[in-house]
Design an enzyme around this catalytic site. Structure first.
Site, PDB file in Angstrom:
ATOM      1  N   HIS A  18       0.814  -1.216  -0.127  1.00 30.28           N
ATOM      2  CA  HIS A  18      -0.140  -0.119  -0.018  1.00 30.28           C
ATOM      3  C   HIS A  18       0.895   1.281   0.074  1.00 30.28           C
ATOM      4  CE1 HIS A  18      -4.333  -1.893   0.977  1.00 30.28           C
ATOM      5  NE2 HIS A  18      -3.203  -2.676   0.874  1.00 30.28           N
ATOM      6  N   LYS A  41     -14.428   4.254   5.905  1.00 23.20           N
ATOM      7  CA  LYS A  41     -14.493   5.265   5.057  1.00 23.20           C
ATOM      8  C   LYS A  41     -16.110   5.356   4.757  1.00 23.20           C
ATOM      9  CE  LYS A  41     -12.914   6.821   0.272  1.00 23.20           C
ATOM     10  NZ  LYS A  41     -14.016   6.093  -0.455  1.00 23.20           N
TER      11      LYS A  41
END
Length: 879
Positions: free
Chosen positions: A138, A545
């Protein structure tokens, strides 16, 4: 600063002094004076001196484009050096002697004995211990590999300087080396000139294994054995592997078009080449050491009558490993192979069996001390890493599989698979999975997207069983998503069972996970192939999120709890795979606390968790640091299984249901409900500029033309971290607690804080986040970068933040954040002096760039990238 941290303070001061000398030599004393003036003004500004703050702002706003880069670099590099010193502090001999952690394995074993937990139960639980860490690429590791090597060497110098018996000459030599390394770092460009490819990322992952984990794993096993022998009089079996590694690097193609089937094939070969090279180095040492002449009759009968029987066995292995390294090297260089595959090692057992025979023979001949040396370390590495170095996970989004099957069904005249009802999809998939005939037409030419999916499955089919650990389906929503992948694997020629892992990511998908798995377990074909074992991945990033931290945390907890209960009822052995990030907004928390906050029985089959981005460096980047991390993981898993957390009371559940709903509504009312939120977000943070930073190989958006909903969780968190509002980590959470307290639930909530690890960990995480926020800096971003008509939104969010901080302080009955962890509070205060100028510089740089977007100044762009990486270093957990 407490006396026990005096070594840390001295190291930080020393490194800072050497950095200052480097800057003076490289840039001149005028620049160093400017930097020092900014530092003093920042310190005084933090102390509440308004005149110093005004002067600081004036100084930073008038720096020339020419001088802005060395100023930004100075503060960024100091924060990196502070991180090195803090990381070293955790493994410093003086620190370890002074601070005995109650979270360590040693402390846990003593506690278990004190609570009369039967030794047999402890030993059997240790035998089942499994920590599987999954390295991912990531894009949060902003530090270049060129600098990482220098930082590791700085750490080694600090370790050597700690010895009390150094001569003056030795001490001077080490300090000179430190100055050289700091100078090398200063004269190295900290910003990559181009994005890394997936293969570059794989090389970084391999380097972590080679430089740290290769040594750390046998070291941890030795440490575990010492604790077991001391407390229970037993040793961990050589056959067991308490730590294992998998990787997404080169296998995770979700949203990354640059990870192709060919990429995966190349990374798998690179891994095997490096594994053979590392084992060859071990075997060469063994070949020199094992000059022993005595062996058992069984050993002699199996391997021949030789004067130095062990050396003969090891030399044979060395010859095969030399050819193995050469074989994979030729493939990587695209050269025609000159080596017969019969002459190389392809299976772990080929390496394990002769070495284990050596180990057994040495033991039986009274040479246990020799057997338990380098030979045992090598055996541990075979069990942990094997000839594939690490297992590889494959990950792809569910919609890509649906599109591929739709293309197939349309071609063969069955209609559009994607439009079918779920029951019809399942019926079709089960029928095809049970059929002996192939589904794919012989002369069919698929689209490039579908061809890539099928080619990836063919790469899997070409690997020996066990090299690919699992196939993960991101955004999994239905049972057919799992069955679809099984069918595609079957059609590609995969003849062994490969675990297919649904990843439940959004709030709705987490809530539906039990129903989806129930449907799967009721499919006869499916139960027949899984051998009563199932892995399920819990997504932390996208759920937070989607719904905010509090609602996501509760959905994750309930999903795990329901899946544990379902699998126990169905007789299925469940492994939960945790997709955590480094930040609170992506499920991050101190490892020990996070694991003890899991639902009861959720860790009984071990832990599988992602280690992401910069957290790999902080937790696993040095052998001794990695051993500490393994120790914390192991103690938490064993404690969770032997001293399980309490089942939450119904009154606690009721409160959490209420907090989940209200926090989600508050979060979504801002992020989704306010039409001004997206333009505010894009102007108040460097979100758009972040896309220019060449971090990972994966694009920052799933859909380049989409809004916040298409933005990946990592840049979403990263952007808010930069302007110090850190919105995703707290929005809705404390406000919902405040509402519940106002309804008369304070006593119950305080009880939850005291007695429920799940809830107390969330409160602790919020407190940590709040201690890193800064409302004045956030407002400064708004006043200089945001249109006036949007200021109201930032003001409203800052007012919420201040009210939320008061709520958390009222629960902890403290006047200051982090008062129970004063060292962390001091560390943050120290960093703020160096991070604040970077934040203020960033605002000035963003303003300059946005004023002239058509003709950006390269120096200003470069300086902006430096502030982004520097703030990331100051905040530590960036993504």
């Amino acid at each position: 600063m407490p006396q026990k941290y005096s070594t840390l303070k001295n190291n930080i001061n020393m490194l800072g002094h050497f950095l200052g000398e480097t800057i003076s030599d490289a840039q001149g004393s005028d620049i160093l004076d400017l930097i020092e003036n900014i530092r003093v003004l920042s310190r005084d500004s933090r102390s509440g001196d308004e005149k110093a703050r005004e002067k600081l702002l004036d100084t930073l706003s008038t720096i020339s484009n020419e001088n802005i880069i060395p100023v930004a670099r100075a503060f960024s590099q100091f924060l990196n050096l502070t991180n090195i010193a803090e990381q070293y502090q955790t493994i410093s001999r003086k620190h370890i002697d002074q601070v005995a952690s109650d979270r360590s394995l040693e402390a846990l074993f003593e506690r278990l004995k004190a609570q009369n937990v039967p030794a047999e139960k402890v030993i059997s639980t240790v035998e089942k211990l499994l920590i599987e860490l999954v390295l991912t690429a990531h894009p949060t590791e902003v530090t270049r590999r060129s600098l990482l090597h220098k930082y590791v060497e700085i750490n080694r110098c600090l370790s050597r300087l700690e010895h009390d018996d150094l001569t003056q000459s030795e001490s001077t030599k080490l300090k000179r080396r430190l100055m050289q390394l700091i100078a090398l770092a200063w004269h190295t460009n900290e910003i990559r000139t181009q994005r890394p490819t997936p293969v570059d990322e794989a090389k970084w992952g391999i380097a972590v294994i080679e430089n740290s984990l290769w040594k750390a794993v046998p070291d941890f096993c030795r440490q575990l054995n010492l604790h077991l022998e001391k407390n229970f009089g037993v040793q961990h079996s050589v056959n067991l592997a308490p730590v294992k590694f998998s990787s997404w690097i080169g296998g995770d193609r979700d949203g990354n078009p640059f990870v192709t089937a060919e990429t995966t094939r190349q990374v798998l070969i690179m891994n095997r080449w490096k594994a053979a090279e590392l084992f060859l180095a071990d075997i060469q040492v063994l070949s020199e050491e094992l000059s022993v002449v005595h062996c058992t009759e069984e050993f002699r009968a199996k391997y021949g009558d030789h004067l130095e029987p062990y050396r003969v066995v090891v030399k044979n292995l060395r010859a095969k490993l030399v050819k193995t390294v050469a074989y994979y090297g030729e493939i990587l260089e695209n050269k025609p192979s000159t080596i017969n595959t019969n002459d190389i090692l392809t299976d772990d057992q080929q390496l394990w069996e002769p070495l284990y025979d050596c180990y057994q023979s040495l033991h039986q001949c009274g040479m246990r001390i020799i057997a338990n040396g380098i030979l045992l370390d090598c055996l541990r590495r075979i069990r942990c890493f094997g000839l594939s170095l690490s297992h590889l996970d494959i990950r792809q989004e569910s919609l890509r599989h649906t599109k591929a099957l739709s293309e197939i069904t349309r071609y063969i005249g069955l209609g559009d698979y994607s439009q079918w009802m779920e029951d019809d999809k399942q019926a079709f998939l089960i029928r095809e999975l049970s059929s002996r005939r192939p589904l794919l037409p012989r002369n069919w030419t698929p689209s490039l997207e579908t061809q890539e999916i099928l080619e990836t499955c063919r790469v899997i089919a070409q690997q020996p069983e066990g090299v690919i650990s699992c196939y993960i389906i991101s955004m999994a929503r239905t049972a057919s998503d799992v069955l679809a992948v099984h069918l595609l694997l079957k059609e590609a020629g995969v003849t062994y069972y490969l675990p297919v892992v649904p990843l439940f990511e959004t709030l709705d998908d987490l809530n539906a996970s039990k129903e989806v798995m129930t449907q799967l377990f009721n499919v006869g074909w499916y139960r027949g192939v899984i051998n009563n074992k199932q892995m399920v991945m819990i997504g932390y990033s996208d759920s937070a999120k989607d719904a905010g931290m509090m609602a996501a945390s509760w959905a994750q907890y309930r999903a795990q709890e329901q899946l544990v209960n379902l699998c126990e009822k169905m007789g299925v052995e469940l492994t939960l795979f945790h997709g955590r990030g480094g930040t609170i907004g992506r499920g991050g928390a101190p490892a020990h606390a996070a694991l003890l906050s899991q639902p009861p029985r959720s860790l009984k089959n071990g832990l599988r968790v992602t280690e992401q981005g910069e957290m790999i460096r902080f937790k696993l980047g040095l052998p001794a640091v990695a051993v500490n991390s393994f120790d914390l993981y192991a103690s938490a898993i064993l404690e969770a299984n032997l001293l399980p957390p309490p089942e939450p009371k119904e009154s606690w559940r009721a409160i959490m249901n209420e907090l989940s709903d209200s926090s989600c509504n508050i979060y979504r009312s801002v992020v989704r409900g306010d039409k001004d939120f997206v333009p505010y977000f894009r102007s108040a943070t460097p979100e758009q500029e972040l896309s220019k930073l060449p971090l990972g190989s994966r694009p920052s958006k799933r859909n380049p033309n989409g809004g916040v909903e298409s933005l990946r969780a990592i840049p979403w968190i990263f952007a808010w971290m930069q302007n110090r509002l850190m919105l995703p980590a707290w929005l809705g959470a404390s406000a919902s607690i405040r509402q519940s307290i106002e309804k008369g639930n304070k006593e119950t909530i305080e009880e939850m804080c005291k007695n429920w690890p799940f809830f107390s960990t969330r409160i602790g995480m919020l407190e940590m986040v709040f201690s890193k926020t800064d409302t004045w800096l956030s407002e400064h971003y708004d006043l200089n970068l945001v249109k006036k008509e949007l200021w109201y939104l930032g003001q409203s969010l800052r007012e919420q933040l201040q009210a939320d901080i008061k709520t958390i302080l009222s629960l902890s009955h403290e006047d200051e954040l982090m008062s129970d962890l004063p060292w962390i509070a001091e560390s943050i205060a120290l960093r703020n002096i160096y991070t604040d100028p970077l934040n203020l510089l960033q605002v000035e740089l963003l303003r300059r760039l946005r004023e002239n977007p058509e003709n950006p100044n390269p120096d200003v762009e470069q300086a902006l990238m430096i502030t982004i990486t520097g703030i990331a270093a100051g905040m530590r957990n960036t993504g």
